[in-house]
Motif scaffolding. Structure first.
Motif, PDB file in Angstrom:
ATOM      1  N   THR A 140       0.886  -1.358  -0.079  1.00 41.83           N
ATOM      2  CA  THR A 140      -0.013   0.538   0.379  1.00 41.83           C
ATOM      3  C   THR A 140       0.480   1.465  -0.081  1.00 41.83           C
ATOM      4  O   THR A 140       1.826   1.167  -0.041  1.00 41.83           O
ATOM      5  CB  THR A 140      -0.734   0.322   1.301  1.00 41.83           C
ATOM      6  N   GLN A 141       0.289   2.039   0.131  1.00 45.78           N
ATOM      7  CA  GLN A 141       0.587   4.213  -0.088  1.00 45.78           C
ATOM      8  C   GLN A 141       1.498   3.756   1.430  1.00 45.78           C
ATOM      9  O   GLN A 141       0.856   4.070   2.634  1.00 45.78           O
ATOM     10  CB  GLN A 141       0.507   4.711  -0.565  1.00 45.78           C
ATOM     11  N   ALA A 142       2.579   3.716   1.274  1.00 42.10           N
ATOM     12  CA  ALA A 142       2.722   3.336   3.140  1.00 42.10           C
ATOM     13  C   ALA A 142       4.077   4.488   3.365  1.00 42.10           C
ATOM     14  O   ALA A 142       4.893   4.395   4.130  1.00 42.10           O
ATOM     15  CB  ALA A 142       3.593   2.074   2.956  1.00 42.10           C
ATOM     16  N   GLN A 143       3.599   5.928   2.915  1.00 37.76           N
ATOM     17  CA  GLN A 143       4.838   7.041   3.810  1.00 37.76           C
ATOM     18  C   GLN A 143       4.538   7.086   5.171  1.00 37.76           C
ATOM     19  O   GLN A 143       4.883   7.666   5.800  1.00 37.76           O
ATOM     20  CB  GLN A 143       4.139   7.832   2.773  1.00 37.76           C
ATOM     21  N   THR A 144       3.129   6.785   5.173  1.00 40.27           N
ATOM     22  CA  THR A 144       2.719   7.304   6.653  1.00 40.27           C
ATOM     23  C   THR A 144       2.801   5.800   7.862  1.00 40.27           C
ATOM     24  O   THR A 144       3.187   6.180   9.091  1.00 40.27           O
ATOM     25  CB  THR A 144       1.016   7.244   7.017  1.00 40.27           C
ATOM     26  N   LEU A 145       4.109   5.176   7.150  1.00 36.74           N
ATOM     27  CA  LEU A 145       4.311   4.041   8.262  1.00 36.74           C
ATOM     28  C   LEU A 145       4.959   3.909   9.682  1.00 36.74           C
ATOM     29  O   LEU A 145       6.293   4.579   8.955  1.00 36.74           O
ATOM     30  CB  LEU A 145       5.048   2.785   7.201  1.00 36.74           C
ATOM     31  N   THR A 146       4.779   4.027  10.522  1.00 35.05           N
ATOM     32  CA  THR A 146       4.520   4.606  11.928  1.00 35.05           C
ATOM     33  C   THR A 146       5.250   2.906  12.288  1.00 35.05           C
ATOM     34  O   THR A 146       5.567   3.793  13.903  1.00 35.05           O
ATOM     35  CB  THR A 146       4.488   5.966  12.616  1.00 35.05           C
ATOM     36  N   ALA A 147       4.644   2.333  12.868  1.00 33.54           N
ATOM     37  CA  ALA A 147       5.183   1.333  13.227  1.00 33.54           C
ATOM     38  C   ALA A 147       6.149   1.176  14.094  1.00 33.54           C
ATOM     39  O   ALA A 147       7.787   1.271  13.421  1.00 33.54           O
ATOM     40  CB  ALA A 147       4.596   0.117  12.976  1.00 33.54           C
ATOM     41  N   PRO A 148       6.073   1.249  15.016  1.00 30.59           N
ATOM     42  CA  PRO A 148       7.919   0.322  16.399  1.00 30.59           C
ATOM     43  C   PRO A 148       8.750  -0.339  15.724  1.00 30.59           C
ATOM     44  O   PRO A 148       9.177  -1.437  16.534  1.00 30.59           O
ATOM     45  CB  PRO A 148       7.390   0.912  17.711  1.00 30.59           C
ATOM     46  N   ARG A 208      11.553   3.056   2.317  1.00 29.21           N
ATOM     47  CA  ARG A 208      11.225   2.597   3.218  1.00 29.21           C
ATOM     48  C   ARG A 208      10.333   1.698   2.278  1.00 29.21           C
ATOM     49  O   ARG A 208       9.781   0.715   2.495  1.00 29.21           O
ATOM     50  CB  ARG A 208      10.469   3.949   3.927  1.00 29.21           C
ATOM     51  N   GLN A 209      10.345   2.367   0.962  1.00 28.42           N
ATOM     52  CA  GLN A 209       9.497   1.423   0.268  1.00 28.42           C
ATOM     53  C   GLN A 209       9.736   0.021  -0.283  1.00 28.42           C
ATOM     54  O   GLN A 209       9.101  -0.749  -0.633  1.00 28.42           O
ATOM     55  CB  GLN A 209       9.142   2.461  -1.212  1.00 28.42           C
ATOM     56  N   LEU A 210      11.368   0.353  -0.145  1.00 32.68           N
ATOM     57  CA  LEU A 210      11.519  -1.020  -0.142  1.00 32.68           C
ATOM     58  C   LEU A 210      11.713  -1.555   0.664  1.00 32.68           C
ATOM     59  O   LEU A 210      11.653  -2.705   0.566  1.00 32.68           O
ATOM     60  CB  LEU A 210      13.685  -0.413  -0.574  1.00 32.68           C
ATOM     61  N   ALA A 211      11.750  -1.700   1.718  1.00 30.83           N
ATOM     62  CA  ALA A 211      11.073  -2.293   3.022  1.00 30.83           C
ATOM     63  C   ALA A 211       9.412  -2.881   2.801  1.00 30.83           C
ATOM     64  O   ALA A 211       9.730  -4.344   2.812  1.00 30.83           O
ATOM     65  CB  ALA A 211      11.517  -1.749   3.905  1.00 30.83           C
ATOM     66  N   ASN A 212       9.058  -2.162   2.105  1.00 27.88           N
ATOM     67  CA  ASN A 212       7.195  -2.374   2.345  1.00 27.88           C
ATOM     68  C   ASN A 212       7.568  -3.178   1.499  1.00 27.88           C
ATOM     69  O   ASN A 212       7.041  -5.049   1.482  1.00 27.88           O
ATOM     70  CB  ASN A 212       6.518  -1.133   2.040  1.00 27.88           C
TER      71      ASN A 212
END
Lengths: 334, 256
Positions: B81-89, B144-148
């Protein structure tokens, strides 16, 4: 993985701290008992007043502290994880308010005349159940349980409950007022061993279920949509988490009153220590919640002996200071 | 592989997708293009089984996705998904490991050797092995997108759905992600990607699906779909189309 292996070390350390706190709590008090003698008294079957103090007074308190401290801490962890909100604690959902209202009514209406000493925990638990049911029904719709709504309704129910408590208190007699205030402040003193066993059993059971769902909780902390894509049955899981957290909290509050702060502070401190992985977070929180409450209770017991402070005073002060200290030391965000 | 049959879908009473028929074959690489609000994200959500169609069906390998068990679905279809807001710890490694959850039984909470090897593999596949211990929130948009993507690959899917994989990325990272995705496609992974950049779609995808107002306007190769009149009408703007001198694929230029 490397990081999780490192974190398992923390779990062992916390376990050791818990054992040390338990021993300390057994040793200190009006009668000081040296630790070596504790082992002797607990293992040998002999008649002595010290043995009676250990088994009848101090050990039950420790077990209740284990159940209540651990139970409140895991309820806090799983609710914060599910709602993805760092300000949530078990009491946010109105469970404590409901329990307190139940107990208030029981005291004012003289329920103990009919049911004896069991009437307090029973009315507390019924009050908690009532709120759980109410909040759950209102925040669920055909599409499932809406978490933002759950939180708001919980907060509103809390306010309503405290207004009703005030109303009851305003209308009640001085003698009853005293009872109500003392119950609300919370205490680990509980003469009924059956209640202690129940609280301990329920919170250990809750911890086990939470642990089983800990991987799914990790998925859910990415958001509901992401969790669905990872194969989690989101709706069912939200319901399970809500029910577990509610019942555990309800039981803890019914037996020991409203002991604040543990469900909020312990999960945050543990997140700082072991990170956001719920598989470790749940275990670490249970252990340290228990250790924290037992320690606070011991302090409350001895600090102005022979008088006793309400344990909530200590949990709030110590917890708050620890938390602010930890926050200022490390860059932390939820 | 995945087939839409007279699909109507939306939120509550609102219908966003109005009667879609479409098929993406195994090994295909399709781009979903169309203006904002045309239903691209809704289509991804429907294809992944998240939304239940109001009418019609999404068929994956002969099965209705809304009737497949959740875990089964998560082993076959991965969604980025569009994960720009991904802030999980989590740190990167923990995050990627979440992709293995569909493979775990009810009582499994700890990864086994195979999971660890797989995480290792997708981390090196996406070139982020060196970031494994870094917290997600310290990553740049591209990382982050690569991690996603690595997490989606850890699910070992047959179909990968990407919702704007290159949004907010610089041109270097855009190409890096798209090259990676094309490599995966060459190895047999079926891919459907929502793309805003028509030129990226032209450059990388075998099939373009142009959505407009919840309906499919046009399906086909880049040369078929990227026609000046069609694009002008659907996007309500004026563009001109030239042939890329190297690849001879159509390229879109805005004109004032």
């Amino acid at each position: 993985m490397e990081s999780s292996r490192g974190n398992i070390g923390w779990v062992f350390l916390l376990m050791a701290i818990l054992l040390a706190v338990m021993l300390f709590s057994l040793a200190v008090g009006a009668v000081e008992i040296p630790i070596r003698r504790i082992f002797y008294l607990l293992t040998e079957n002999c008649e002595s007043p010290e043995r009676a103090i250990l088994l009848k007074v101090r050990l039950p308190r420790i077990f209740l502290g284990l159940g209540v401290g651990g139970g409140l801490a895991i309820s806090g962890v799983i609710l914060q994880g599910m709602l993805r909100n760092p300000l949530v604690e078990p009491y946010t959902l109105g469970i404590s308010g409901g329990a307190a209202l139940g107990v208030c009514l029981n005291i004012v209406l003289g329920g103990s005349a009919i049911l004896g000493s069991l009437s307090t925990p029973l009315s507390g638990f019924l009050g908690a159940l009532g709120v759980i049911f109410f909040v759950y029904t209102i925040s669920s719709s055909r599409g499932g349980m809406r978490l933002s709504r759950l939180l708001l309704i919980g907060v509103m129910v809390s306010f309503m409950a405290s207004s009703l408590i005030m109303l009851v208190m305003a209308l009640s007699e001085t003698r009853d007022l005293h009872g109500i205030i003392f119950w609300i402040m919370g205490s680990l003193e509980e003469p009924n061993p059956w209640l202690i066993k129940t609280a301990l059993f329920v919170s250990v059971f809750g911890a086990v279920i939470s642990f089983i769902y800990s991987a799914d909780l990790n998925a859910l902390s990415l958001g509901e949509e992401e969790a669905f894509h990872l194969g989690v049955r989101v709706e069912r899981m939200k319901r399970i988490i809500f029910v577990i957290a509610s019942v555990v909290t309800g039981c803890c509050v019914a037996v020991s009153g409203v002991i604040g702060f543990i469900g909020l502070v312990v999960p945050h401190l543990m997140r700082l220590l072991v990170g956001g992985d719920h598989r470790i977070l749940v275990v670490a929180s249970f252990i340290s919640g228990a250790a924290f409450l037992i320690l606070c209770d011991t302090v409350a017991r001895i600090i102005i002996a022979p008088m006793e402070l309400p344990v909530g005073v200590i949990t709030g002060l110590v917890g708050g200071v620890l938390f602010i200290y930890a926050l200022s030391r490390k860059d932390y965000s939820f | 592989m995945i087939k839409l049959e007279n699909l109507f879908c939306g939120y509550g009473k609102k219908t966003v997708l109005k009667g879609l028929n479409l098929e993406v074959r195994t090994g295909g690489f399709a781009a979903l293009i169309g203006p904002n609000g045309s239903g691209k994200t809704t289509l991804v959500r429907t294809m992944s089984g998240l939304l239940t169609p109001q009418k019609g069906k999404v068929i994956f390998d002969g099965k209705d996705v809304n009737k497949m068990p959740h875990k089964e679905l998560a082993k076959k279809i991965a969604v980025m998904t569009q994960a720009q807001t991904l802030t999980a710890p989590f740190c990167v490694e923990e995050f990627v490991l979440l992709g293995r959850i569909p493979y775990w039984g009810r009582f499994q909470v700890v990864e086994d050797k195979k999971d660890i090897e797989l995480v290792e593999r997708v981390l090196s596949r996406t070139g982020i092995s060196h970031l494994r211990q870094r917290p997600l929130k310290e990553l740049s948009g591209g990382e982050r997108q690569l991690a996603n993507l690595a997490r989606a690959l850890a699910q070992e899917p047959d179909l990968l759905l990407l919702d704007e994989p290159t949004a907010h990325l610089d041109i270097g990272h855009q190409v890096q992600i798209m090259d990676l995705v094309r490599d995966l496609n060459d190895k047999g992974l079926t891919i459907v990607a929502v793309l805003h950049d028509l030129n990226l779609a032209s450059l990388y995808c075998q099939k373009l699906i142009l959505l407009s107002d919840g309906k499919i306007q046009k399906v086909g190769s880049a040369t078929d779909v990227l026609e000046q009149e069609v694009i002008n009408k659907v996007y309500g703007t004026s563009i001109t189309i030239r042939q890329d001198p190297v690849t001879s694929l159509p390229f879109v230029f805005p004109v004032h």
